[in-house]
Design an enzyme around this catalytic site. Structure first.
Site, PDB file in Angstrom:
ATOM      1  N   GLN B 122      53.520  72.787  16.255  1.00 30.36           N
ATOM      2  CA  GLN B 122      52.629  71.646  16.597  1.00 30.36           C
ATOM      3  C   GLN B 122      51.836  71.828  17.798  1.00 30.36           C
ATOM      4  O   GLN B 122      52.136  72.312  18.882  1.00 30.36           O
ATOM      5  CB  GLN B 122      53.681  70.474  17.059  1.00 30.36           C
ATOM      6  CG  GLN B 122      52.909  69.216  17.436  1.00 30.36           C
ATOM      7  CD  GLN B 122      53.810  68.526  18.413  1.00 30.36           C
ATOM      8  OE1 GLN B 122      54.557  68.945  18.961  1.00 30.36           O
ATOM      9  NE2 GLN B 122      53.761  67.177  18.300  1.00 30.36           N
ATOM     10  N   GLY B 123      50.355  71.679  17.603  1.00 30.98           N
ATOM     11  CA  GLY B 123      49.473  71.977  18.873  1.00 30.98           C
ATOM     12  C   GLY B 123      48.984  70.873  19.435  1.00 30.98           C
ATOM     13  O   GLY B 123      47.870  70.413  19.002  1.00 30.98           O
ATOM     14  N   TYR B 124      49.772  69.974  20.071  1.00 32.35           N
ATOM     15  CA  TYR B 124      49.073  68.688  20.797  1.00 32.35           C
ATOM     16  C   TYR B 124      49.128  68.820  22.258  1.00 32.35           C
ATOM     17  O   TYR B 124      48.184  68.698  22.793  1.00 32.35           O
ATOM     18  CB  TYR B 124      50.466  67.665  20.475  1.00 32.35           C
ATOM     19  CG  TYR B 124      50.340  67.106  18.945  1.00 32.35           C
ATOM     20  CD1 TYR B 124      49.485  67.487  18.041  1.00 32.35           C
ATOM     21  CD2 TYR B 124      50.936  66.030  18.905  1.00 32.35           C
ATOM     22  CE1 TYR B 124      49.774  67.085  16.820  1.00 32.35           C
ATOM     23  CE2 TYR B 124      51.295  65.314  17.683  1.00 32.35           C
ATOM     24  CZ  TYR B 124      50.517  65.863  16.436  1.00 32.35           C
ATOM     25  OH  TYR B 124      50.753  65.301  15.229  1.00 32.35           O
ATOM     26  N   SER B 125      50.166  69.172  23.028  1.00 32.12           N
ATOM     27  CA  SER B 125      50.262  69.094  24.656  1.00 32.12           C
ATOM     28  C   SER B 125      49.251  70.065  24.962  1.00 32.12           C
ATOM     29  O   SER B 125      49.108  71.407  24.592  1.00 32.12           O
ATOM     30  CB  SER B 125      51.700  69.328  25.058  1.00 32.12           C
ATOM     31  OG  SER B 125      52.597  68.343  24.879  1.00 32.12           O
ATOM     32  N   GLU B 240      64.187  56.938   5.738  1.00 27.32           N
ATOM     33  CA  GLU B 240      65.450  56.607   6.161  1.00 27.32           C
ATOM     34  C   GLU B 240      65.927  57.060   7.490  1.00 27.32           C
ATOM     35  O   GLU B 240      65.745  58.213   8.035  1.00 27.32           O
ATOM     36  CB  GLU B 240      66.534  57.352   5.295  1.00 27.32           C
ATOM     37  CG  GLU B 240      66.674  57.411   3.900  1.00 27.32           C
ATOM     38  CD  GLU B 240      67.509  57.998   3.145  1.00 27.32           C
ATOM     39  OE1 GLU B 240      67.957  59.141   3.699  1.00 27.32           O
ATOM     40  OE2 GLU B 240      67.445  57.976   1.879  1.00 27.32           O
TER      41      GLU B 240
END
Lengths: 358, 400, 358, 400
Positions: B122-125, B240
């Protein structure tokens, strides 16, 4: 009523802090932390050149003839700076030899410890939280020492080790036979400790009643408390600085009241504790009737305050505070050291309760 | 009130157990990975894994039923059978693609991700954009048929193992903060991408910094519209939700804490005999039980379509606080083992109490990760209690 | 897995809370608080008309045949509303008679307690924190009761008092001879308590082994915990409402992050504790092996949570929260009640520790 | 470091003791008030009271010396001799008048205030203006030769006994918030003034509401300029500061807490034998000692003209927190006495432990009074730690 630093004391504390901060920030702290030994010879020799080793040594041994108060002020400065090395062992070894040594022992070791020509350490704690002199089971018989000690600062580096035994202390020289060292993967890599087992190790006696020997433990508690105060104060400053400079949502995070109040709460825990360690040192030096209790209370309180401040400081930094590369973790681990060294806070609170007759 | 699952689910449990008895462990298969893959394929076919994902994309497309999900997880765990894959690809990218991705993207990426053939990070921060994620500065510019990406990402789990990254980049530098971001997919195995592990205070290296220097990705590897990446990244599929699972780690930890208090000595007595230790253990136990039965309540209400109120927004901070309490008592109890580093996959002293140092440090990691505690407090105050946004914090987007 | 309220339970809880809030806010709570007796007959009879007295009484006695869980849900609602009166004594007396009474005793008292025609109370605690059935020293011999009891709810108002004695319980009617009442200047004026001394007081036996009798104490603990949850939840809501409406510096104080985070922390302490009291009630009704321990843990935890929430709530209100006229102080004093009634949190934690074999 | 006062001050102590031996208690005086007045007059003449106030206005005009002040207070307390009067007149009005008042005001009001012939109350807080004091709405309009004042004040100590009030009123409704306020003096004994006692949760009635409905005061009963009342109210004279005195109440309280722990029973043992009680007492004692020796340090540094740093701004919150700790342990120890109201000047149960309820409630009163804890936290963060003002709170004037 002059419960404040003399000019000399202030100058001493400033000099130690300035040196340790400057050299530490220039790399000595991190070098020692990352090294195998936890020891930076250049940093150490500079510190010894300041006279820190001889603060409490007699003047005729090349020291300054000061007391535990002055050692504690230095310990605070070193704690603030996160200074690496065997300071605590050095000054406690000198204190023990000065108090309990024979003239020959003093002549042999005090000048060397005062100047830093020799490195000293103390071996007090034993397994099972046997920290107090009355509980020591190591034995010195016929000049031979047997027993196991824990939490020994820089055991392999020390030229002279003051070992707590039933009936006082034993002096063990570096290359004496029958020593087995167990290195540990310690958290605080600025202050290395290990286990030492002695098996018929040649050693020199320094007799002392358990009650008198216990004073050395008290001094160790006071100096640990002073280090803890310095470290906690540093973590507060570090967190405040970070809050002033780190920007999120268009401005420094230190403008958010949630964080501000947490930093204020941190300050309320930390800053008043200075008075406690000061008094513990003062009481030690003046032989106050409550000196032993206050040493225990100061170690307990500051061990807790430092640890909780370290937790809060890491949280105040967010992710960066949790990394190995950012220095907050070094003080976090120094807090772990001060918390656990010679016994966790609850042990010392219980001891203080007993001494109060509770 | 009823804490039993009921006969319907006990029957389902039998069914799952029977399936497992038949298929796990595999009869005679030498390659463990292949065996796990084959088993997962069977389990998907039976409707036991990837239950919320369409069959077309490799899921089993079952009606949502958190209790069935729970029974499945319990039974799989009991025999050590491979369950759904973890990680940001399955938990974050797949739901996003299903909601916002182009058909070709779903077809190409979803099924291989579920099978573990493609690993994502994931490349967010970014170093300058933590809580304030939308202030990210990594730039993406369209040059011909490619996006060219430069900047830096941080706290990237698995980056050193990942094939691809899903990444937020600023593609419209002149647009408002939240409107200039696009959601791209990026091949990690290219010269413009450099991964550097970030060591944690524990000595572990689960995170990375990722340096992007002219990294390239095809024009159509964008999810959702250009400039809508912020909104795309906020999409999560309803699936779920089992609020109970998260508590079990805390419960295990508490059980070990009691054992520690029995073993640890204080003045020659078991620490458990000390009044303060007894009091603190009982205090923590109350928190643990409160968390546990609140989770059962929340799950039961979710199942019934009822709103469980505040509890949902409190869970993370509550768990964090319990973790702190446990860490603090453990640090007292382990004596001088608290001077040591946690074991890094090798032995330690006799009692091995220094493993608790993982909790002493790790409980802080939990407090910081996935929405720091102060962000949680904002969310609780604003979303849970309905308190007004502060003017100075109004710019912070979704507040999370 | 249906660990949630049934429709009936939700309706019951809503009805009790709506009634108690409406009447309480209309003046019943404050009237009782300011009165000499702490009893508001109109409010009480309305509550009894809702069937609260008979929730756990058998259906053939005019009750609903429900359990401690339903009583606890009602207790939460009454705690939320700060309802005045002898609810706790009423339902515990009925519970004791239902469990331990003779057929004649049940016939005589359960219908009257279920409908509210009679008021009941329980006298359990004795001086020196003797709360547990095994510690009771009051004696019933030859139909005569002697001993001293404390923390008795509405002792002079009650038509029937269930008194814990060595060997079980004794039933004492209102006008029985040899009772001396000592009224107390209680903090929680919505739930009055007093001391009662019995001297050869005519009384009727309800035998029970100490272990069985102890279940009545457990029920009292669970209901107190439920009340505490309701009260703490109310203080949270009250503080949040105040923060939304009180203006300072040009806007509601609830926009300040410092206060917001304190209210968030309050919520984190309070809301999850609902699950704890629910489970304690559930465990009681289902005879779960850990029922006794969980009753103790729930009382301890919620006593603390309520008290600390009350402190935080008063602080969140500032000066107004400290006045007699503003109602926060009523819940503060109810928190003091729930904290101390039948023993402070530390006692119950110690008890839970023993039951765990710690 | 030295905790002794030194020979100079011990000599001074002898001198004060000799004075007291000669003059207190008075030889044969029947009227206690007259005796106290006469004694005070002598003590002022000797330079022992009102040391920072000019002789012209009834003070003794001594060089500032906090240690002398302390010796005097200790010696006076030892024999129960009357010291300086307390209350808002002496502590707040007199310094303000000396700094900002007209000469006729000083001549008319200061000396009688110091002698207790005039009693003052303070008119600052309003129902809508607590922490945000400057938002006060009580109006004052000049009509001919009088100010006519209407509005409401609250939390007014002593209002029912006071002769006069010093009051902040809004006289320039069109000016900016802090610039429209004037500082007036007002006769309380007039028809336009109604005092209503405010009962506290403890049952005590130390505070009042004051309703002003066309109350009048002469035009020249204004201190400082019109519209400058906010600044006038912020004036305080530098005077001898003894930071040690404030700790002694906490120390007394802690001593009593230890006695309580000895007397209280837990499971048939003294509570002091319980590990948790011992730990908590030792924890609190460390706070008490830390506070005590920090105060000695602060005073010593003040005496030497050194800056004691952060500690000054922390003292109030620190004391508040210690009060909470003491209250919480006491509430555990007193058992069912915690069900009672604190005694209102009459007896209680045998042990009288319900007097601790005063601390349970009163420690909250302390937290709220004189700058609530959150205001203290702002002050610590901004003034002590130098953190930036928050935008949303920037309007709050002095921040205190």
């Amino acid at each position: 009523m002059r419960f404040r630093l003399s000019d000399d004391q202030a100058a001493l504390q400033d000099a130690v802090r300035d040196y340790a901060l400057r050299e530490g920030d220039a790399g000595a702290r991190r070098r020692a932390f990352e090294s195998d030994t936890g020891f930076d010879a250049d940093f150490w020799s500079g510190l010894m050149d300041l006279g820190v080793g001889g603060l409490a040594c007699p003047e005729d041994a090349g020291g300054l003839g000061l007391g535990v108060t002055d050692l504690a002020l230095a310990a605070e400065a070193l704690g603030y700076a996160g200074a690496p090395g065997p300071f605590l062992g050095q000054v406690l070894a000198a204190l023990a030899i000065d108090r309990f040594g024979s003239p020959a022992q003093k002549d042999r070791w005090l000048p060397a410890l005062a100047t830093g020509q020799a490195i000293g350490t103390v071996a007090l704690a034993e397994a099972g939280d046997r920290v107090r002199a009355a509980d020591w089971t190591a034995r010195l018989e016929g000049g031979r020492l047997s027993g196991e000690k824990r939490q020994v600062l820089y055991p392999e580096l020390a030229d002279i080790t003051v070992v707590g035994v039933a009936g006082g202390f034993a002096l063990v020289e570096k290359d004496a036979a029958g020593q087995t060292f167990e290195a540990l993967d310690v958290a605080d890599r600025t202050r290395r400790i290990g286990h030492v087992a002695y098996a018929e190790t040649p050693a020199d006696a320094m007799p002392a009643e358990a009650d008198a020997a216990e004073a050395l433990v008290d001094a160790a508690l006071v100096l640990t408390a002073a280090d803890a105060f310095g470290g906690a104060r540093r973590l507060l400053d570090m967190s405040v600085d970070y809050a002033k400079t780190r920007e999120q949502f268009g401005g420094p995070i230190g403008r958010f009241q949630g964080l501000k109040h947490q930093l204020a709460n941190m300050a309320v825990e930390v800053e008043p504790a200075r008075g406690l360690y000061w008094y513990a040192a003062y009481a030690f030096d003046h032989g106050a009737p409550d000196a032993r209790r206050v040493a225990a209370l100061a170690k307990a309180h500051l061990g807790d305050v430092y640890m909780q401040t370290a937790r809060a400081a890491v949280e105040a930094h967010g992710g960066i505070g949790y990394t190995w590369e950012y220095d907050a973790q070094i003080w976090f681990k120094r807090a772990m050291f001060d918390f656990a060294y010679l016994g966790a806070p609850s042990r010392h609170r219980e001891h203080a309760a007993r001494l109060a007759g509770w | 009130m009823d804490l039993e699952l009921g006969s319907e689910y006990e029957a389902f449990r039998q069914e799952v157990a029977a399936f497992l008895a038949a298929h796990w462990p595999p009869a005679k298969e030498t390659d463990a990975r292949a065996a796990a893959s084959a088993f997962r394929e069977r389990a998907v076919a039976r409707g036991y894994l990837y239950r919320s994902i369409p069959k077309a994309y490799g899921g089993s497309e079952q009606a949502p039923d958190p209790l069935k999900g729970r029974v499945i997880r319990e039974e799989f765990a009991r025999v050590g059978a491979p369950g759904e894959l973890q990680g940001p690809g399955v938990s974050m990218l797949v739901p996003t693609l299903l909601a916002c991705g182009a058909d070709w993207q779903k077809e190409r990426f979803v099924a291989p991700t579920l099978r573990g053939e493609i690993v994502w990070c994931q490349g967010y921060s970014e170093p300058g954009a933590g809580s304030d994620l939308a202030s990210l500065r990594t730039r993406g510019a369209l040059e011909g048929e490619s996006w060219v990406i430069s900047g830096q990402k941080v706290w990237t789990t698995m980056a050193h193992l990942a094939d691809y990254m899903f990444i937020l980049v600023r593609t419209e530098p002149d647009a408002a903060k939240h409107d200039g971001i696009s959601y791209l997919l990026l091949d990690m195995k290219q010269p413009g991408v450099t991964v550097r592990p970030l060591k944690q205070m524990t000595g572990g290296r689960e995170f990375n910094e990722v340096f992007l220097d002219g990294a390239r990705t095809p024009k159509d590897w964008i999810v959702g519209e250009r400039g809508r990446g912020w909104q795309v990244s906020r999409t999560t599929l309803k699936h779920e939700r089992d609020t109970v699972g998260g508590q079990s780690r805390t419960e295990d930890m508490f059980g070990k804490l009691v054992e520690l208090a029995k073993d640890a000595q204080r003045e020659g007595q078991p620490a458990l005999a000390s009044g303060d230790v007894r009091q603190e253990l009982a205090r923590i136990e109350a928190y643990v039980l409160a968390q546990r039965y609140s989770a059962y309540r929340q799950m039961s209400m979710d199942l019934a379509g009822q709103d469980a109120g505040l509890i949902g927004v409190l869970n993370k901070l509550n768990g964090t606080m319990i973790g702190h309490h446990i860490a603090n008592l453990a640090q007292d109890l382990i004596g001088d083992a608290a001077l040591l580093m946690p074991p890094q996959g090798r032995g330690g002293n006799r009692r091995g109490d220094e493993k608790w140092v993982n909790q002493i440090m790790g409980s802080l990691g939990v407090a910081i990760a996935g929405g720091a505690s102060n962000i949680q407090r904002n969310v609780i105050a604003e979303r849970g209690l309905g308190l007004p946004r502060d003017g100075a914090e109004g710019q912070k987007g979704t507040g999370a």
